[in-house]
Motif scaffolding. Sequence first.
Motif, PDB file in Angstrom:
ATOM      1  N   LEU A  79       1.056  -1.327   0.027  1.00  0.00           N
ATOM      2  CA  LEU A  79      -0.004  -0.175   0.013  1.00  0.00           C
ATOM      3  C   LEU A  79       0.846   1.270  -0.083  1.00  0.00           C
ATOM      4  O   LEU A  79       0.333   2.509  -0.416  1.00  0.00           O
ATOM      5  CB  LEU A  79      -1.007  -0.031   1.258  1.00  0.00           C
ATOM      6  N   GLY A  80       2.231   1.171   0.108  1.00  0.00           N
ATOM      7  CA  GLY A  80       3.020   2.219   0.622  1.00  0.00           C
ATOM      8  C   GLY A  80       3.006   2.463   1.944  1.00  0.00           C
ATOM      9  O   GLY A  80       2.191   2.191   2.559  1.00  0.00           O
ATOM     10  N   PRO A  81       3.992   3.399   2.539  1.00  0.00           N
ATOM     11  CA  PRO A  81       4.158   3.245   3.854  1.00  0.00           C
ATOM     12  C   PRO A  81       3.267   4.448   4.553  1.00  0.00           C
ATOM     13  O   PRO A  81       3.101   4.226   6.041  1.00  0.00           O
ATOM     14  CB  PRO A  81       5.637   3.626   3.935  1.00  0.00           C
ATOM     15  N   THR A  82       2.580   5.481   4.079  1.00  0.00           N
ATOM     16  CA  THR A  82       2.136   6.466   4.897  1.00  0.00           C
ATOM     17  C   THR A  82       0.864   6.136   5.715  1.00  0.00           C
ATOM     18  O   THR A  82       0.800   6.203   6.936  1.00  0.00           O
ATOM     19  CB  THR A  82       1.760   7.654   3.827  1.00  0.00           C
ATOM     20  N   PRO A 124       4.985   1.505  15.664  1.00  0.00           N
ATOM     21  CA  PRO A 124       5.418   1.912  14.270  1.00  0.00           C
ATOM     22  C   PRO A 124       6.611   1.227  13.702  1.00  0.00           C
ATOM     23  O   PRO A 124       7.748   1.759  14.197  1.00  0.00           O
ATOM     24  CB  PRO A 124       5.108   3.366  14.115  1.00  0.00           C
ATOM     25  N   MET A 125       6.710   0.644  12.514  1.00  0.00           N
ATOM     26  CA  MET A 125       8.155   0.097  12.091  1.00  0.00           C
ATOM     27  C   MET A 125       8.487   1.185  11.225  1.00  0.00           C
ATOM     28  O   MET A 125       8.779   0.766   9.898  1.00  0.00           O
ATOM     29  CB  MET A 125       7.656  -1.127  11.404  1.00  0.00           C
ATOM     30  N   VAL A 126       9.009   2.090  11.685  1.00  0.00           N
ATOM     31  CA  VAL A 126       9.712   3.467  11.032  1.00  0.00           C
ATOM     32  C   VAL A 126      10.969   2.740  10.369  1.00  0.00           C
ATOM     33  O   VAL A 126      11.472   2.962   9.292  1.00  0.00           O
ATOM     34  CB  VAL A 126       9.885   4.679  11.663  1.00  0.00           C
ATOM     35  N   GLY A 127      11.784   1.922  11.398  1.00  0.00           N
ATOM     36  CA  GLY A 127      13.197   1.482  10.691  1.00  0.00           C
ATOM     37  C   GLY A 127      13.007   0.571   9.472  1.00  0.00           C
ATOM     38  O   GLY A 127      13.861   0.839   8.534  1.00  0.00           O
ATOM     39  N   ALA A 128      11.972  -0.138   9.436  1.00  0.00           N
ATOM     40  CA  ALA A 128      11.903  -0.953   8.303  1.00  0.00           C
ATOM     41  C   ALA A 128      11.462  -0.087   7.049  1.00  0.00           C
ATOM     42  O   ALA A 128      11.934  -0.150   5.768  1.00  0.00           O
ATOM     43  CB  ALA A 128      10.707  -2.103   8.462  1.00  0.00           C
ATOM     44  N   ALA A 129      10.602   0.942   7.109  1.00  0.00           N
ATOM     45  CA  ALA A 129       9.958   1.834   6.044  1.00  0.00           C
ATOM     46  C   ALA A 129      11.434   2.650   5.520  1.00  0.00           C
ATOM     47  O   ALA A 129      11.384   3.032   4.538  1.00  0.00           O
ATOM     48  CB  ALA A 129       9.012   2.811   6.709  1.00  0.00           C
ATOM     49  N   SER A 130      12.116   3.229   6.678  1.00  0.00           N
ATOM     50  CA  SER A 130      13.219   3.884   6.308  1.00  0.00           C
ATOM     51  C   SER A 130      14.311   3.238   5.548  1.00  0.00           C
ATOM     52  O   SER A 130      15.003   3.809   4.840  1.00  0.00           O
ATOM     53  CB  SER A 130      13.962   4.636   7.675  1.00  0.00           C
ATOM     54  N   ARG A 131      14.644   2.040   5.923  1.00  0.00           N
ATOM     55  CA  ARG A 131      15.521   1.261   5.478  1.00  0.00           C
ATOM     56  C   ARG A 131      15.032   0.928   3.651  1.00  0.00           C
ATOM     57  O   ARG A 131      15.857   1.110   2.921  1.00  0.00           O
ATOM     58  CB  ARG A 131      15.739  -0.018   5.917  1.00  0.00           C
ATOM     59  N   ALA A 132      13.782   0.626   3.600  1.00  0.00           N
ATOM     60  CA  ALA A 132      13.266   0.658   2.066  1.00  0.00           C
ATOM     61  C   ALA A 132      13.292   1.832   1.456  1.00  0.00           C
ATOM     62  O   ALA A 132      13.326   1.830   0.037  1.00  0.00           O
ATOM     63  CB  ALA A 132      11.810   0.060   2.412  1.00  0.00           C
ATOM     64  N   LEU A 133      12.982   2.896   2.193  1.00  0.00           N
ATOM     65  CA  LEU A 133      13.055   4.254   1.421  1.00  0.00           C
ATOM     66  C   LEU A 133      14.341   4.596   0.690  1.00  0.00           C
ATOM     67  O   LEU A 133      14.161   5.097  -0.585  1.00  0.00           O
ATOM     68  CB  LEU A 133      12.789   5.162   2.188  1.00  0.00           C
ATOM     69  N   TRP A 134      15.370   4.018   0.955  1.00  0.00           N
ATOM     70  CA  TRP A 134      16.671   4.405   0.399  1.00  0.00           C
ATOM     71  C   TRP A 134      16.765   3.695  -1.120  1.00  0.00           C
ATOM     72  O   TRP A 134      17.505   4.129  -1.912  1.00  0.00           O
ATOM     73  CB  TRP A 134      18.017   3.759   1.104  1.00  0.00           C
ATOM     74  N   PHE A 193       7.499  11.245   9.973  1.00  0.00           N
ATOM     75  CA  PHE A 193       8.184  10.558   8.825  1.00  0.00           C
ATOM     76  C   PHE A 193       7.039  10.158   7.561  1.00  0.00           C
ATOM     77  O   PHE A 193       7.380  10.387   6.450  1.00  0.00           O
ATOM     78  CB  PHE A 193       8.840   9.372   9.172  1.00  0.00           C
ATOM     79  N   ALA A 194       5.927   9.751   8.174  1.00  0.00           N
ATOM     80  CA  ALA A 194       4.827   9.212   7.354  1.00  0.00           C
ATOM     81  C   ALA A 194       4.504  10.394   6.540  1.00  0.00           C
ATOM     82  O   ALA A 194       3.923  10.138   5.493  1.00  0.00           O
ATOM     83  CB  ALA A 194       3.672   8.773   8.136  1.00  0.00           C
ATOM     84  N   LEU A 195       4.482  11.590   6.775  1.00  0.00           N
ATOM     85  CA  LEU A 195       4.049  12.699   6.117  1.00  0.00           C
ATOM     86  C   LEU A 195       4.805  13.551   5.164  1.00  0.00           C
ATOM     87  O   LEU A 195       4.555  14.593   4.606  1.00  0.00           O
ATOM     88  CB  LEU A 195       3.239  13.874   7.191  1.00  0.00           C
ATOM     89  N   THR A 196       6.376  13.151   5.294  1.00  0.00           N
ATOM     90  CA  THR A 196       7.312  13.620   4.591  1.00  0.00           C
ATOM     91  C   THR A 196       7.083  13.526   3.101  1.00  0.00           C
ATOM     92  O   THR A 196       6.294  12.491   2.574  1.00  0.00           O
ATOM     93  CB  THR A 196       8.705  13.418   4.778  1.00  0.00           C
ATOM     94  N   ARG A 197       7.195  14.331   1.964  1.00  0.00           N
ATOM     95  CA  ARG A 197       7.005  14.154   0.727  1.00  0.00           C
ATOM     96  C   ARG A 197       7.577  12.940  -0.013  1.00  0.00           C
ATOM     97  O   ARG A 197       6.906  12.384  -0.719  1.00  0.00           O
ATOM     98  CB  ARG A 197       7.457  15.395  -0.071  1.00  0.00           C
ATOM     99  N   ALA A 198       8.991  12.568   0.480  1.00  0.00           N
ATOM    100  CA  ALA A 198       9.674  11.644  -0.265  1.00  0.00           C
ATOM    101  C   ALA A 198       8.880  10.213   0.231  1.00  0.00           C
ATOM    102  O   ALA A 198       8.590   9.288  -0.626  1.00  0.00           O
ATOM    103  CB  ALA A 198      10.729  11.451   0.292  1.00  0.00           C
ATOM    104  N   VAL A 199       8.297  10.144   1.425  1.00  0.00           N
ATOM    105  CA  VAL A 199       7.554   9.022   1.898  1.00  0.00           C
ATOM    106  C   VAL A 199       6.350   8.924   1.363  1.00  0.00           C
ATOM    107  O   VAL A 199       5.853   7.744   0.809  1.00  0.00           O
ATOM    108  CB  VAL A 199       7.280   8.886   3.452  1.00  0.00           C
ATOM    109  N   ALA A 201       5.465   9.628  -1.577  1.00  0.00           N
ATOM    110  CA  ALA A 201       5.442   9.544  -2.794  1.00  0.00           C
ATOM    111  C   ALA A 201       5.764   7.917  -3.144  1.00  0.00           C
ATOM    112  O   ALA A 201       5.636   7.472  -4.366  1.00  0.00           O
ATOM    113  CB  ALA A 201       6.751  10.269  -3.395  1.00  0.00           C
ATOM    114  N   VAL A 202       6.179   7.301  -2.065  1.00  0.00           N
ATOM    115  CA  VAL A 202       6.407   5.865  -2.139  1.00  0.00           C
ATOM    116  C   VAL A 202       5.117   5.310  -2.501  1.00  0.00           C
ATOM    117  O   VAL A 202       4.271   5.268  -1.689  1.00  0.00           O
ATOM    118  CB  VAL A 202       7.236   5.338  -1.122  1.00  0.00           C
ATOM    119  N   GLY A 203       4.742   4.435  -3.680  1.00  0.00           N
ATOM    120  CA  GLY A 203       3.555   3.839  -3.813  1.00  0.00           C
ATOM    121  C   GLY A 203       3.658   2.316  -3.574  1.00  0.00           C
ATOM    122  O   GLY A 203       4.722   1.795  -3.246  1.00  0.00           O
TER     123      GLY A 203
END
Length: 412
Positions: A79-82, A124-134, A193-199, A201-203
């Motif tokens: 679904l994307g992370p947001t 909230p699994m921000v660590g997993a979402a952050s790692r995948a964002l790179w 983190f969830a509301l940043t533009r880069a996050v 944008a991840v679909g």
Amino acid sequence: MSHSARLSDYRAALTAPGAGWPVIASLLARMPIAMIGLSLLLYVQRETGSFAVAGAMSAGTLVGVAVGAVIQGRVMDRLGPTRPLLVTVALFVVTVTVAVLAVEHRQPAVVLVVLGAAVGLTEPMVGAASRALWVHLVPAGPIRHAAYAYEAISLEVFFILGPALAGVLVAAPWAGTGVVLAAVCMVLGSTGFALTRAVRAVGPTRAATDALLGALAYPGMRTVALAALGFGVTVGFVEVAVPAAATNAGHAPLGGLMLALWSLTSVAFGLFYATRPWPRPMHLRLPALLAMFALLVAPLAIPTSLLGLSLALLVAGIWITPQSTMHSTAIELVTPSGAATEAFGWVVTAVTLGLAIGHSTSGYLVDHVGVPASFLVGSGAGLLIAFVVWLRRGTVAEQPVDEAARLPVPAR
């Protein structure tokens, strides 16, 4: 494939377009990761007077994290992370509130364990979402390896700050202060983190496999998860035994500060190790680093003073960050990028299950046998799992899994 990074690669990753705000928000969100579990453990121990009950509730929290990491990772991949992160944040607020009220009203141990699991499940699994964002922010190669190393190193910084804060705040007029402060930081950071533009944008990404186990269906992913489990088990024994040693010596607040010591050397050595990783082949690095770490835990049973134990922790800590970086980097070798968030979720699951095993077993040993026995058993468990990882080393290839493949390697 060396999977090494230079200092200039770190700068390139952190200054990549779109990386700034997610990096800042994720720092706040992940700061309490090492703080919530320890704060909860110390809080419950202070209220109940039992390390066994406190260790059981802490283990329940870790089991919840283990389950939640995979579920959240799979949902975020699809679904994307947001949206998943925002829903999880709301649930987390509710579960932490109920858990604190239960501790205050002296609810039975079984209730505390169940609520601990609920807290972990909704963390909230921000660590997993952050790692995948790179994957979306920087190209594959040294810069991305530097980004993964940064993730591990920054996490270790919080393993310095988190236990230190937990150890200090447990001595506050209200012992639950650390739990609440950690929860507030996680809620604010995760939401930001969830509301940043880069996050945003991840679909959704195409599912890498339709298998029930998802990313864990890949044999190499199971080997990486096993190495992460061994790491978690070994750390879990130490995280209960050290505060117990401090409490037995009449200096309970020092327990968290002492745990921060091994994270201090972990960060320092982790920066060096990322530029000169050893062993070079990943399939040998997985068992070797776990075995070396486990061996250095055994001497923690020798010191008879808190000063001696602190010095031993400084030495044992050097292999923590290299393992965290290795687990994150190995994911690219054993799973396709379409399962990146879920794959990292499985690593989190394995580590937290290991921590749960270590916490609960260590709590029993501390209460019924003694602190030195906990260190020795933790070391032995880590060595045993390292041996099993070595037996499975052939499942970790030195080339990334084919993106187009569904299940390219038969299960072993």
